[in-house]
Design a protein around this motif. Structure first.
Motif, PDB file in Angstrom:
ATOM      1  N   ASP A 112     -87.321  75.901 -53.221  1.00  0.00           N
ATOM      2  CA  ASP A 112     -87.103  76.412 -54.575  1.00  0.00           C
ATOM      3  C   ASP A 112     -88.075  77.561 -54.789  1.00  0.00           C
ATOM      4  O   ASP A 112     -89.293  77.354 -54.843  1.00  0.00           O
ATOM      5  CB  ASP A 112     -87.348  75.311 -55.607  1.00  0.00           C
TER       6      ASP A 112
ATOM      7  N   PHE B 173     -86.649  81.900 -65.248  1.00  0.00           N
ATOM      8  CA  PHE B 173     -86.324  80.727 -66.065  1.00  0.00           C
ATOM      9  C   PHE B 173     -86.925  80.849 -67.458  1.00  0.00           C
ATOM     10  O   PHE B 173     -86.259  80.589 -68.472  1.00  0.00           O
ATOM     11  CB  PHE B 173     -86.855  79.451 -65.393  1.00  0.00           C
TER      12      PHE B 173
ATOM     13  N   CYS C  34     -80.602  76.375 -65.181  1.00  0.00           N
ATOM     14  CA  CYS C  34     -80.387  75.740 -63.876  1.00  0.00           C
ATOM     15  C   CYS C  34     -80.396  76.780 -62.757  1.00  0.00           C
ATOM     16  O   CYS C  34     -79.773  77.842 -62.886  1.00  0.00           O
ATOM     17  CB  CYS C  34     -79.046  75.008 -63.846  1.00  0.00           C
ATOM     18  N   GLY C  35     -81.081  76.452 -61.671  1.00  0.00           N
ATOM     19  CA  GLY C  35     -81.011  77.260 -60.466  1.00  0.00           C
ATOM     20  C   GLY C  35     -79.821  76.799 -59.625  1.00  0.00           C
ATOM     21  O   GLY C  35     -79.745  75.625 -59.251  1.00  0.00           O
TER      22      GLY C  35
ATOM     23  N   PHE D 221     -76.242  72.373 -57.632  1.00  0.00           N
ATOM     24  CA  PHE D 221     -77.411  72.226 -58.503  1.00  0.00           C
ATOM     25  C   PHE D 221     -78.208  71.022 -58.023  1.00  0.00           C
ATOM     26  O   PHE D 221     -77.678  69.911 -57.953  1.00  0.00           O
ATOM     27  CB  PHE D 221     -76.972  72.037 -59.957  1.00  0.00           C
TER      28      PHE D 221
ATOM     29  N   GLY E 125     -84.848  73.748 -61.994  1.00  0.00           N
ATOM     30  CA  GLY E 125     -84.553  74.473 -63.221  1.00  0.00           C
ATOM     31  C   GLY E 125     -85.575  74.199 -64.304  1.00  0.00           C
ATOM     32  O   GLY E 125     -86.580  73.506 -64.094  1.00  0.00           O
TER      33      GLY E 125
ATOM     34  N   ARG F 221     -76.838  75.744 -71.904  1.00  0.00           N
ATOM     35  CA  ARG F 221     -77.285  75.851 -70.519  1.00  0.00           C
ATOM     36  C   ARG F 221     -76.995  77.233 -69.950  1.00  0.00           C
ATOM     37  O   ARG F 221     -75.956  77.826 -70.215  1.00  0.00           O
ATOM     38  CB  ARG F 221     -76.587  74.795 -69.671  1.00  0.00           C
TER      39      ARG F 221
ATOM     40  N   ASP G 248     -77.011  79.228 -66.140  1.00  0.00           N
ATOM     41  CA  ASP G 248     -77.097  79.082 -64.688  1.00  0.00           C
ATOM     42  C   ASP G 248     -77.542  80.393 -64.057  1.00  0.00           C
ATOM     43  O   ASP G 248     -77.005  81.459 -64.375  1.00  0.00           O
ATOM     44  CB  ASP G 248     -75.740  78.674 -64.111  1.00  0.00           C
TER      45      ASP G 248
END
Length: 321
Positions: A100, A108, A120-121, A155, A159, A190, A192
Motif C-alpha cells: 500500500d 486520501f 478507498c484505494g 479493494f 483507505g 465514498r 475510490d
C-alpha cells in the motif's frame, strides 16, 4: 489541528516496521505539516523481532502506539479492532509490507477534506503474481454478481475512514467482521482512488490458499443468499427427477416384468450423482452454519497482551471488543 491516525496490522514484519514508520513520518513532516498524527501498530502475535522493533519505535516517538495481541486472532479481527482503537479525526488503514503506497496518504486526506467520509484505494494493476491477480479478479466479479450488496472490486481495506464511520464500526459489535463488505454496505459518501499495488518490500506474506479461502467464504456467507437458494432449488429438482424415474421404472416393471432387465446399474449411477450433489450442498450449508455459529458465540475480537503509549486514551481499550 486535525489528527490523522495511521493503523497498521503486523505479523512477522521485522524488516518493514521501521522503514514504514520513517516513510509515514516523512510524509507528515513534508506534505501534511498542518496535521497532527498517530501511528498505531497492532501485532497479531509475531514470532520474529517485530515486537522488539515496535517497542523501540514507541520509546523513540510518543506518537507511535502499539497493541500486542495475546495470540493470532486472524487477518480480519485484528485490523478491525485496531481501527476501533484509533483516536484521530480520520483513520487510514494500510498494510506493513509497502504494497500500500505511502504516497497515497496525502491523496486520501485531500479527498477527505473535500467532504468524503470514506476514501478507498482500488488496485487497478498489481506487481503481485499474475495468476493470483487473475483469480482475485474472477472472485471479485463473481461475488459482486451474487451479492445483495454491491461489492467493491479490488479493494483490500486500504483507505481512509472518517471518525463517524469508525464510530459505526465500534457500535456494530460484529464478532466476525469483514471490513470490505461493511464498507460496501454501510459506507456513505465514498470516493475510490486507483493505484498500482507494489511488490512486498521484504519478508514473506502470511497469506496462503487456506487464508484466501477463509476470506472468500466469509464474504460469500455474509453477503450472499445464492448458496442456500441453489441448495433448495437443486434439492427440489433432484427430488422431482428421482420421483419421476422411480415411477417410470415401477410402471415399466409392472408392464414388462418378464422382459424388463433387473440390472442395478441405473440405480447405482443415480445414487452416486444425487449423493455427490447432496454432499456438495451439505458442505455449502455447513459454511453458512459455521458463520452463524461464530456470530452467535459473540467472542471478543482480540485479547490484548500489552499496549504502549495509550496513557491519554485508555478508555478505548474495551470498545469494539
Amino acid at each position: 489541528m486535525k489528527k490523522i491516525s495511521i493503523m497498521i496490522p503486523t505479523y512477522n514484519e521485522e524488516e518493514n516496521v521501521e522503514p514504514l514508520s520513517e516513510a509515514i513520518i516523512n510524509v507528515f513532516e513534508t506534505e501534511l505539516v498542518d496535521y497532527d498524527y498517530e501511528i498505531l501498530f497492532i501485532d497479531n502475535d509475531s514470532h520474529d523481532q517485530t515486537r522488539d522493533k515496535l517497542e523501540g519505535l514507541c520509546r523513540g516517538n510518543h506518537k507511535i502506539k502499539a497493541i500486542f495481541n495475546a495470540k493470532n486472532f486472524g487477518q480480519f479481527n485484528s485490523p478491525y479492532y485496531g481501527m476501533c482503537q484509533t483516536s484521530g479525526d480520520c483513520t487510514i488503514c494500510m498494510c506493513a509490507d509497502f504494497q500500500d503506497p505511502v504516497d497515497m496518504i496525502p491523496k486520501f486526506v485531500d479527498e477527505w477534506e473535500k467532504g468524503y467520509k470514506i476514501v478507498c484505494g482500488i488496485k487497478t494493476t498489481s506487481k503481485e503474481n499474475k495468476i493470483m491477480y487473475f483469480l482475485r479478479s474472477c472472485y471479485y466479479k463473481l461475488i459482486r454478481k451474487m451479492s445483495d450488496v454491491e461489492q467493491i472490486e479490488h479493494f483490500t481495506g486500504f483507505g481512509l475512514y472518517d471518525q463517524s464511520f469508525i464510530d459505526t464500526l465500534r457500535n456494530l459489535k460484529d464478532p466476525t467482521p469483514f471490513l470490505r463488505g461493511i464498507v460496501a454496505e454501510l459506507g456513505a459518501k465514498r470516493k475510490d482512488i486507483p493505484y498500482e499495488q507494489a511488490k512486498r518490500r521484504a519478508g514473506k506474506t502470511s497469506n496462503n490458499w487456506y487464508s484466501l479461502y477463509d476470506a472468500a467464504m466469509l464474504s460469500f456467507t455474509s453477503y450472499t443468499k445464492i448458496g442456500l437458494r441453489l441448495a433448495t432449488i437443486f434439492g427440489f429438482i433432484c427430488s422431482g427427477i428421482s420421483l419421476v424415474v422411480a415411477l417410470v421404472y415401477f410402471v415399466l416393471k409392472l408392464l414388462y416384468w418378464d422382459q424388463f432387465p433387473a440390472g442395478t446399474a441405473p440405480i447405482l449411477i443415480g445414487m452416486f450423482v444425487i449423493g455427490s450433489i447432496q454432499i456438495f450442498f451439505i458442505g455449502l450449508v455447513g459454511e453458512y452454519i459455521l458463520n452463524i455459529n461464530s456470530r452467535m458465540m459473540n467472542r471478543p475480537l482480540v485479547i490484548e497482551e500489552k499496549r504502549i503509549n495509550f496513557e491519554d486514551d485508555d478508555k478505548k481499550e474495551n470498545e469494539c471488543s
